[in-house]
Design a protein around this motif. Structure first.
Motif, mmCIF file in Angstrom:
data_model
loop_
_atom_site.group_PDB
_atom_site.id
_atom_site.type_symbol
_atom_site.label_atom_id
_atom_site.label_comp_id
_atom_site.label_asym_id
_atom_site.label_seq_id
_atom_site.Cartn_x
_atom_site.Cartn_y
_atom_site.Cartn_z
ATOM 1 N N LYS A 39 0.825 -1.204 0.000
ATOM 2 C CA LYS A 39 0.000 0.000 0.000
ATOM 3 C C LYS A 39 0.857 1.251 0.000
ATOM 4 C CE LYS A 39 -3.563 -2.550 2.280
ATOM 5 N NZ LYS A 39 -4.394 -2.804 3.379
ATOM 6 N N LEU A 40 1.703 1.356 -0.998
ATOM 7 C CA LEU A 40 2.569 2.514 -1.105
ATOM 8 C C LEU A 40 1.858 3.641 -1.846
ATOM 9 C CD1 LEU A 40 5.902 0.764 -2.074
ATOM 10 C CD2 LEU A 40 5.281 1.706 0.129
ATOM 11 N N PRO A 41 2.264 4.892 -1.608
ATOM 12 C CA PRO A 41 1.703 5.983 -2.396
ATOM 13 C C PRO A 41 2.078 5.785 -3.867
ATOM 14 C CG PRO A 41 2.923 6.826 -0.517
ATOM 15 C CD PRO A 41 3.177 5.357 -0.584
ATOM 16 N N GLY A 42 1.131 5.955 -4.740
ATOM 17 C CA GLY A 42 1.369 5.744 -6.151
ATOM 18 C C GLY A 42 0.741 4.466 -6.665
ATOM 19 N N ASP A 43 0.372 3.562 -5.771
ATOM 20 C CA ASP A 43 -0.362 2.371 -6.177
ATOM 21 C C ASP A 43 -1.787 2.786 -6.548
ATOM 22 O OD1 ASP A 43 1.842 0.854 -5.666
ATOM 23 O OD2 ASP A 43 1.115 0.042 -3.773
ATOM 24 N N ILE A 44 -2.300 2.230 -7.616
ATOM 25 C CA ILE A 44 -3.608 2.633 -8.132
ATOM 26 C C ILE A 44 -4.698 1.769 -7.497
ATOM 27 C CG2 ILE A 44 -5.018 2.800 -10.205
ATOM 28 C CD1 ILE A 44 -2.370 3.190 -11.749
ATOM 29 N N TYR A 87 -7.124 -2.986 -8.027
ATOM 30 C CA TYR A 87 -5.884 -2.599 -7.355
ATOM 31 C C TYR A 87 -4.712 -2.936 -8.267
ATOM 32 C CZ TYR A 87 -2.167 -2.466 -3.905
ATOM 33 O OH TYR A 87 -1.017 -2.176 -3.238
ATOM 34 N N ILE A 144 1.579 -0.413 -8.884
ATOM 35 C CA ILE A 144 2.646 -0.053 -9.817
ATOM 36 C C ILE A 144 3.931 0.346 -9.088
ATOM 37 C CG2 ILE A 144 1.926 2.349 -10.110
ATOM 38 C CD1 ILE A 144 2.626 1.827 -13.148
ATOM 39 N N VAL A 145 3.836 1.136 -8.049
ATOM 40 C CA VAL A 145 5.043 1.560 -7.325
ATOM 41 C C VAL A 145 5.670 0.373 -6.600
ATOM 42 C CG1 VAL A 145 5.910 3.070 -5.496
ATOM 43 C CG2 VAL A 145 4.217 3.919 -7.099
ATOM 44 N N THR A 146 4.848 -0.470 -6.022
ATOM 45 C CA THR A 146 5.352 -1.674 -5.369
ATOM 46 C C THR A 146 6.065 -2.567 -6.374
ATOM 47 O OG1 THR A 146 3.555 -1.567 -3.765
ATOM 48 C CG2 THR A 146 4.705 -3.663 -3.970
#
Length: 68
Positions: A29-34, A44, A47-49
């Motif tokens: 659940k990082l910032p940038g995940d859609i 869900y 992408i950042v992960t």
């Protein structure tokens, strides 16, 4: 030590490190995940992960490749 025992020990250490990191780092659940939530569905896309995991695996395989 050569061959299969060495590979299995290396994989075990890598899996241990990944498991330890996942325990203390909130990797899903990082910032940038859609995340798109509608009425009955949730989409869900981490992408950042995915990028971070790709960079970490690339570094690990680079280090392993340097020792071979």
């Amino acid at each position: 030590m050569t061959g299969l025992p060495k590979i299995l020990m290396t994989l075990g250490v890598i899996l241990f490190i990944i498991g330890f990191a996942m325990k203390f780092i909130n990797l899903g659940k990082l910032p940038g995940d859609i995340v798109i939530k509608k009425e009955n569905t949730t989409f869900y896309f981490p992408i950042v992960t995915s990028i971070i995991v790709s960079l970490i695996l690339s570094a690990i395989f680079y280090v392993i490749g340097r020792f071979k």
